[in-house]
Design a protein around this motif. Structure first.
Motif, PDB file in Angstrom:
ATOM      1  N   THR A 195       3.212   7.819  -5.514  1.00 60.97           N
ATOM      2  CA  THR A 195       3.892   7.459  -6.257  1.00 60.97           C
ATOM      3  C   THR A 195       4.812   6.359  -5.890  1.00 60.97           C
ATOM      4  OG1 THR A 195       3.322   9.090  -7.747  1.00 60.97           O
ATOM      5  CG2 THR A 195       5.695   8.060  -7.940  1.00 60.97           C
ATOM      6  N   LEU A 196       5.569   6.846  -4.847  1.00 63.58           N
ATOM      7  CA  LEU A 196       6.237   6.427  -3.546  1.00 63.58           C
ATOM      8  C   LEU A 196       5.730   4.751  -3.166  1.00 63.58           C
ATOM      9  CD1 LEU A 196       7.775   9.008  -1.766  1.00 63.58           C
ATOM     10  CD2 LEU A 196       9.186   7.919  -3.635  1.00 63.58           C
ATOM     11  N   GLU A 197       4.988   4.848  -3.193  1.00 55.52           N
ATOM     12  CA  GLU A 197       4.464   3.256  -2.711  1.00 55.52           C
ATOM     13  C   GLU A 197       4.608   2.481  -3.537  1.00 55.52           C
ATOM     14  OE1 GLU A 197       0.737   4.382  -0.863  1.00 55.52           O
ATOM     15  OE2 GLU A 197       1.992   5.467   1.999  1.00 55.52           O
ATOM     16  N   SER A 198       4.147   2.850  -4.617  1.00 57.66           N
ATOM     17  CA  SER A 198       3.797   2.197  -5.643  1.00 57.66           C
ATOM     18  C   SER A 198       5.274   1.461  -6.246  1.00 57.66           C
ATOM     19  CB  SER A 198       3.158   3.275  -6.878  1.00 57.66           C
ATOM     20  OG  SER A 198       4.298   3.711  -7.700  1.00 57.66           O
ATOM     21  N   TYR A 199       6.534   1.953  -5.866  1.00 52.47           N
ATOM     22  CA  TYR A 199       7.594   1.147  -5.648  1.00 52.47           C
ATOM     23  C   TYR A 199       7.984   0.576  -4.953  1.00 52.47           C
ATOM     24  CZ  TYR A 199       9.429   5.899  -8.071  1.00 52.47           C
ATOM     25  OH  TYR A 199       9.335   6.846  -8.804  1.00 52.47           O
ATOM     26  N   PHE A 200       7.775   0.334  -4.047  1.00 51.00           N
ATOM     27  CA  PHE A 200       7.238  -1.232  -3.769  1.00 51.00           C
ATOM     28  C   PHE A 200       6.220  -1.823  -2.881  1.00 51.00           C
ATOM     29  CE2 PHE A 200       9.719   3.132  -1.424  1.00 51.00           C
ATOM     30  CZ  PHE A 200      11.130   2.193  -1.274  1.00 51.00           C
ATOM     31  N   ASP A 201       5.338  -1.831  -3.467  1.00 58.29           N
ATOM     32  CA  ASP A 201       4.697  -2.458  -3.853  1.00 58.29           C
ATOM     33  C   ASP A 201       4.640  -4.316  -4.714  1.00 58.29           C
ATOM     34  OD1 ASP A 201       2.767  -1.231  -2.543  1.00 58.29           O
ATOM     35  OD2 ASP A 201       1.753  -0.372  -4.896  1.00 58.29           O
TER      36      ASP A 201
END
Length: 114
Positions: free
Chosen positions: A108-114
């Protein structure tokens, strides 16, 4: 509270109750309101880690413990260098550490920065 809307309602009730007595403090709270509850934008599993100061306090204790034997630094630059070295050492020591809850929501956190 468990959601941002409830937290905003509690904050507004607090401001209404204490606004006349502590007007300066309430003005300050209202000025930072958009940033005050930003941790509610993140998954519940990591909120405590975001608003907690435990990691900062831990680092401050490391600095105090390591600086105590030195007693006096000859220049401000030597103090800056000392703190910088301690910060890099602290980061290296905990580089691979996954803080509580972050492993569960990594995708979820990685998707914030994509």
């Amino acid at each position: 509270t468990t959601n941002k809307e409830d937290a905003i309602a509690v904050l507004h009730a607090f401001c209404t109750k204490w606004g006349k007595v502590y007007s300066h403090v309430i003005r300050s709270l209202k000025a930072i309101e958009p940033d005050l509850l930003v941790f509610y934008n993140y998954p519940k599993q990591i909120r405590a880690s975001i608003y907690s100061t435990n990691m900062i306090e831990s680092f401050n204790n490391v600095i105090k413990r390591k600086a105590k034997p030195k007693a006096v630094f000859p220049t401000e630059q030597s103090l800056d260098a000392f703190i910088g070295i301690q910060a890099m050492s602290y980061n290296d020591r905990y580089f691979n550490r996954i803080h509580k809850g972050f492993g569960q929501v990594q995708d979820t956190l990685e998707s914030y920065f994509d």
